[in-house]
Enzyme design. Structure first.
Site, PDB file in Angstrom:
ATOM      1  N   SER A  73       0.855  -1.191   0.000  1.00 53.24           N
ATOM      2  CA  SER A  73       0.000   0.000   0.000  1.00 53.24           C
ATOM      3  C   SER A  73       0.885   1.233   0.000  1.00 53.24           C
ATOM      4  CB  SER A  73      -0.891   0.016   1.241  1.00 53.24           C
ATOM      5  OG  SER A  73      -1.431   1.320   1.405  1.00 53.24           O
ATOM      6  N   HIS A  85      -0.936  -1.258  -4.509  1.00 57.02           N
ATOM      7  CA  HIS A  85      -2.227  -1.014  -3.846  1.00 57.02           C
ATOM      8  C   HIS A  85      -2.372   0.478  -3.556  1.00 57.02           C
ATOM      9  CE1 HIS A  85      -5.721  -2.321  -1.430  1.00 57.02           C
ATOM     10  NE2 HIS A  85      -5.363  -1.366  -0.574  1.00 57.02           N
ATOM     11  N   ASP A 118      -4.705   3.379  -2.026  1.00 57.97           N
ATOM     12  CA  ASP A 118      -5.816   3.647  -1.110  1.00 57.97           C
ATOM     13  C   ASP A 118      -6.382   5.037  -1.370  1.00 57.97           C
ATOM     14  OD1 ASP A 118      -6.041   1.284   0.568  1.00 57.97           O
ATOM     15  OD2 ASP A 118      -4.023   1.771   1.250  1.00 57.97           O
ATOM     16  N   MET A 165      -9.154   7.750  -0.448  1.00 54.48           N
ATOM     17  CA  MET A 165     -10.061   8.111   0.658  1.00 54.48           C
ATOM     18  C   MET A 165     -10.580   9.531   0.457  1.00 54.48           C
ATOM     19  SD  MET A 165      -7.884   6.606   3.849  1.00 54.48           S
ATOM     20  CE  MET A 165      -6.952   5.065   3.721  1.00 54.48           C
ATOM     21  N   HIS A 213      -8.117   0.767  -4.429  1.00 58.19           N
ATOM     22  CA  HIS A 213      -9.077   0.505  -3.345  1.00 58.19           C
ATOM     23  C   HIS A 213      -9.821   1.803  -3.043  1.00 58.19           C
ATOM     24  CE1 HIS A 213      -9.526  -0.681   1.213  1.00 58.19           C
ATOM     25  NE2 HIS A 213     -10.691  -0.595   0.593  1.00 58.19           N
ATOM     26  N   MET A 249     -12.226   4.007  -1.132  1.00 53.01           N
ATOM     27  CA  MET A 249     -12.957   4.209   0.123  1.00 53.01           C
ATOM     28  C   MET A 249     -13.640   5.561  -0.011  1.00 53.01           C
ATOM     29  SD  MET A 249      -9.968   2.657   2.538  1.00 53.01           S
ATOM     30  CE  MET A 249      -8.772   2.846   1.210  1.00 53.01           C
ATOM     31  N   MET A 251     -11.263  -6.522   4.891  1.00 56.94           N
ATOM     32  CA  MET A 251     -10.582  -5.521   5.715  1.00 56.94           C
ATOM     33  C   MET A 251     -10.323  -6.108   7.097  1.00 56.94           C
ATOM     34  SD  MET A 251     -10.159  -2.925   3.752  1.00 56.94           S
ATOM     35  CE  MET A 251      -9.391  -1.909   5.025  1.00 56.94           C
ATOM     36  N   PHE A 253      -7.003   4.374   7.776  1.00 59.74           N
ATOM     37  CA  PHE A 253      -5.630   4.682   8.165  1.00 59.74           C
ATOM     38  C   PHE A 253      -4.728   3.458   8.071  1.00 59.74           C
ATOM     39  CE2 PHE A 253      -8.543   7.415  10.472  1.00 59.74           C
ATOM     40  CZ  PHE A 253      -8.049   8.678  10.156  1.00 59.74           C
ATOM     41  N   GLY A 254      -3.460   3.696   7.762  1.00 58.21           N
ATOM     42  CA  GLY A 254      -2.461   2.645   7.843  1.00 58.21           C
ATOM     43  C   GLY A 254      -2.008   2.488   9.280  1.00 58.21           C
ATOM     44  N   ASP A 281      -6.452  -6.916   3.904  1.00 58.48           N
ATOM     45  CA  ASP A 281      -5.907  -5.556   3.990  1.00 58.48           C
ATOM     46  C   ASP A 281      -6.010  -5.008   5.412  1.00 58.48           C
ATOM     47  OD1 ASP A 281      -5.143  -2.941   3.538  1.00 58.48           O
ATOM     48  OD2 ASP A 281      -6.775  -2.473   2.145  1.00 58.48           O
TER      49      ASP A 281
HETATM   50  C1  DX5 Z   1      -6.646   1.103   5.300  1.00 55.69           C
HETATM   51  C2  DX5 Z   1      -6.040   0.794   3.951  1.00 55.69           C
HETATM   52  C3  DX5 Z   1      -4.868  -0.130   3.998  1.00 55.69           C
HETATM   53  C4  DX5 Z   1      -3.697   0.377   4.778  1.00 55.69           C
HETATM   54  C5  DX5 Z   1      -2.839  -0.783   5.177  1.00 55.69           C
HETATM   55  O1  DX5 Z   1      -7.812   1.846   5.106  1.00 55.69           O
HETATM   56  O2  DX5 Z   1      -7.007   0.216   3.107  1.00 55.69           O
HETATM   57  O3  DX5 Z   1      -4.493  -0.485   2.679  1.00 55.69           O
HETATM   58  O4  DX5 Z   1      -2.940   1.310   4.080  1.00 55.69           O
HETATM   59  O5  DX5 Z   1      -1.823  -0.319   5.997  1.00 55.69           O
HETATM   60  P1  DX5 Z   1      -1.044  -1.245   7.045  1.00 55.69           P
HETATM   61  O6  DX5 Z   1      -0.432  -2.354   6.267  1.00 55.69           O
HETATM   62  O7  DX5 Z   1      -0.044  -0.313   7.627  1.00 55.69           O
HETATM   63  O8  DX5 Z   1      -2.072  -1.739   8.023  1.00 55.69           O
HETATM   64 ZN    ZN Z   2      -6.425  -0.637   1.108  1.00 56.95          ZN
END
Ligand code: DX5
Ligand code: ZN
Length: 219
Positions: free
Chosen positions: A9, A34, A36, A38, A67, A69, A138, A144-145, A176
């Site tokens: 990601s 990947h 993300d 948002m 992805h 969101m 998920m 958030f990561g 994920d």
């Molecule tokens: C969360 C994202 C993920 C996230 C994963 O909403 O969809 O893709 O970036 O990050 P890690 O691997 O740090 O949990």
């Molecule tokens: Zn993601």
């Protein structure tokens, strides 16, 4: 486990050097990139849009795994497809007609993925299983990561794996959130075929990427 695909990601990359980061993670062995997306509305964070996908596309020959969101979804499918998305994954809660969204994604020339939040009932998935290319489970709440893996998702991955095999459909099972060297083997054992990882792939900077990916893949 050679069949496992790793999808770093880019949320965890250095945004100031995004193109170089995408190139470095590609050379390190990423299978998917990947992305993300948002919107600050469907999830409480804002990241990137189609123009950024277009800008980074030349930096990698791997599958762009976008992805979404965001809500609404349908309005933006064309833009992400044109920008270079290969897979477009969305959340069923983001719009009233998930099957229509799947059709629109395929009409735009992309593979379609359905993402399930930790509390989304699996009944939402079953009617669509024959129409999609990927299920994204998920293992954190989206937004958030760097969050911790939610254990209850392992049993759901097992249930989905059994159903995919029983129906004989060609659907990737992607996980994920909170994937690291400890959780990756458990997600694989439960039946995942694609692992998204942000923190665990980008940690340590470019010199560590190949080692990070190899460790996740071999987990
Ligand atoms: C969360 C994202 C993920 C996230 C994963 O909403 O969809 O893709 O970036 O990050 P890690 O691997 O740090 O949990
Ligand atoms: Zn993601």
């Amino acid at each position: 486990m050679s069949g496992i695909k790793i999808a770093p990601s880019i949320l965890a990359s250095d945004f100031a050097r995004l193109g170089e980061e995408v190139r470095a993670i590609t050379e390190a062995g990423a299978d998917y990139i990947h992305v993300d997306v948002m919107d600050g509305h469907f999830v409480p964070n804002i990241t990137i849009g189609p123009d950024i996908v277009k800008a980074i596309k030349p930096y990698s020959d791997r599958i762009f795994d976008v992805h979404l969101m965001i809500s609404p979804v349908d309005l933006y499918i064309e833009a992400f497809a044109k920008a270079g998305a290969d897979i477009i994954t969305f959340h069923p809660e983001a719009g009233p007609h998930p099957h229509r969204t799947v059709q629109a994604i395929r009409q735009a020339g992309c593979k379609a993925g359905l993402s399930l939040n930790p509390a989304t009932p699996l009944e939402t998935l079953w009617p669509l299983l024959g129409d999609i290319d990927l299920v994204l489970v998920m293992s954190v709440n989206p937004g958030f990561g760097g969050q911790s893996f939610i254990e209850s998702q392992l049993a759901r991955i097992e249930t989905i794996r059994k159903r995919i095999d029983a129906e004989g459909v060609n659907v990737e099972l992607e996980v994920d959130g909170g994937i690291n060297f400890e959780t990756a083997p458990r997600a694989i054992a439960a039946g995942a075929t694609v692992l998204v990882a942000g923190t665990a792939t980008f940690k340590g900077g470019p010199s560590a990427y190949a080692q990070n990916i190899a460790a996740l893949r071999g987990a």
